[in-house]
Design a protein around this motif. Sequence first.
Motif, PDB file in Angstrom:
ATOM      1  N   UNK A  27      30.820  45.405  49.241  1.00 29.68           N
ATOM      2  CA  UNK A  27      30.266  44.208  49.869  1.00 29.68           C
ATOM      3  C   UNK A  27      30.345  42.971  48.976  1.00 29.68           C
ATOM      4  N   UNK A  28      31.102  43.030  47.863  1.00 31.95           N
ATOM      5  CA  UNK A  28      31.246  41.853  47.001  1.00 31.95           C
ATOM      6  C   UNK A  28      32.027  40.778  47.744  1.00 31.95           C
ATOM      7  N   UNK A  29      31.549  39.536  47.654  1.00 29.86           N
ATOM      8  CA  UNK A  29      32.139  38.433  48.384  1.00 29.86           C
ATOM      9  C   UNK A  29      32.775  37.439  47.422  1.00 29.86           C
ATOM     10  N   UNK A  30      33.754  36.667  47.884  1.00 34.29           N
ATOM     11  CA  UNK A  30      34.400  35.664  47.030  1.00 34.29           C
ATOM     12  C   UNK A  30      33.379  34.684  46.440  1.00 34.29           C
ATOM     13  N   UNK A  31      33.544  34.416  45.175  1.00 31.69           N
ATOM     14  CA  UNK A  31      32.632  33.527  44.461  1.00 31.69           C
ATOM     15  C   UNK A  31      31.623  34.249  43.594  1.00 31.69           C
ATOM     16  N   UNK A  32      31.377  35.535  43.863  1.00 41.00           N
ATOM     17  CA  UNK A  32      30.459  36.292  43.032  1.00 41.00           C
ATOM     18  C   UNK A  32      31.137  36.687  41.720  1.00 41.00           C
ATOM     19  N   UNK A  33      30.328  36.996  40.715  1.00 39.80           N
ATOM     20  CA  UNK A  33      30.857  37.296  39.385  1.00 39.80           C
ATOM     21  C   UNK A  33      30.717  38.782  39.065  1.00 39.80           C
ATOM     22  N   UNK A  34      31.608  39.250  38.193  1.00 34.42           N
ATOM     23  CA  UNK A  34      31.630  40.645  37.754  1.00 34.42           C
ATOM     24  C   UNK A  34      31.701  40.689  36.235  1.00 34.42           C
ATOM     25  N   UNK A  35      31.190  41.770  35.662  1.00 32.29           N
ATOM     26  CA  UNK A  35      31.371  42.034  34.232  1.00 32.29           C
ATOM     27  C   UNK A  35      32.726  42.694  34.017  1.00 32.29           C
ATOM     28  N   UNK A  36      33.399  42.324  32.933  1.00 35.35           N
ATOM     29  CA  UNK A  36      34.717  42.892  32.644  1.00 35.35           C
ATOM     30  C   UNK A  36      34.718  43.485  31.241  1.00 35.35           C
ATOM     31  N   UNK A  37      35.520  44.531  31.069  1.00 36.23           N
ATOM     32  CA  UNK A  37      35.740  45.162  29.770  1.00 36.23           C
ATOM     33  C   UNK A  37      37.136  44.791  29.271  1.00 36.23           C
TER      34      UNK A  37
END
Length: 382
Positions: A114-124
Amino acid sequence: MDNDSHPDRTERLIRALIAATVVMASAALWWPVTANAARIKELASVQGVRSNPLVGYGLVVGLDGTGDQTTSTPFTAQSIAAMLQQMGVTVPPGASMQLKNVAAVLVTAQLPPFAQPGQTLDVNVSSLGNAKSLRGGTLIATPLKGADGQVYALAQGNLIVGGAGASAGGSKVQINHLSAGRVPEGATVERAVPTPLNQGEFLQLDLNANDFGTAREVAKAINTKMGEGIALALDGRVIRVRMPASPDARVSFMADIENLPIERAAPAARVVINARTGSIVVNQAVTLSSCAVAHGNLSVTISTTPVVSQPNPLSGGQTVAREKSDITINQAPGSLIQMPAGTQLVDVVKALNSLGATPQDLLAILQAIKAAGALNAELEVI
């Protein structure tokens, strides 16, 4: 105020406390105990509602001389040349770029449902070359792609590396890992992944473990709460659920059923063995039949002593250093130990502890007991 009323009130208070204690004690006998209960959200997942892995190749710049050595990692120099060309900077063919503040990295992330455009994610961020450290670096814009090759997020930001290190004069000190880091909220979602929550008449619940008893209890709990015939257990893992028509009603429906308590069935008897570390984990359903086990330790000791061979005087020989090895084999006597039948986990633990064997020895002993038919469990080696 009459002083004789105080003893009466004290006596009435004591009687009330005794009565309350009796009521609570009796309630503990008939009140349903749900110690083994779990919610549906902890036992099953909705088919199609899951996270998706994302991966991308990028560059980390701004390192303090701890980047890739471009002579041994040519793909870093190629990546720099391609990036500069996109920015309008042409690198002469055959030019040798000795860069020490750039590192080629692999960027990974998980795109939640359900992640939508504009939301942020943590990356490794993990180093691909021979960079000494990524500490203090900045990840430049890196497209993150899914399994279908489409770009779903764009990552960029400053790295956080949970380590430190220093080296000088041939000495080196390092704390934790320096070739991997993390960028909190470093990726922005560019594309959403459709989910089957609002598609079709039915929704499928998949149990985390294959168990017919749990599947029956999940379907029974949903039918009791929402009405007969709403849920149907298809096998030991899949439950088909009829969903309402409107999206809002479906969200409310899932919110109601995912918190339903389920009385978990007893798990299958299993002994998990890690042959590399010697770890042994036994669950509560493991039982042991009566058997007899003999175990003896075998040790081999090799001791080497340096010996100097000195020639006789005036013989013209040379002094030679040799080694003398002594090999000793010790086998400790192992008596036959009777292990009684154990119907509870505590009995199995006591029986295994009575052998006095190390965890590495127990690996072989448990396999032998299983082969003899006395261990009522499944052995799983990881």
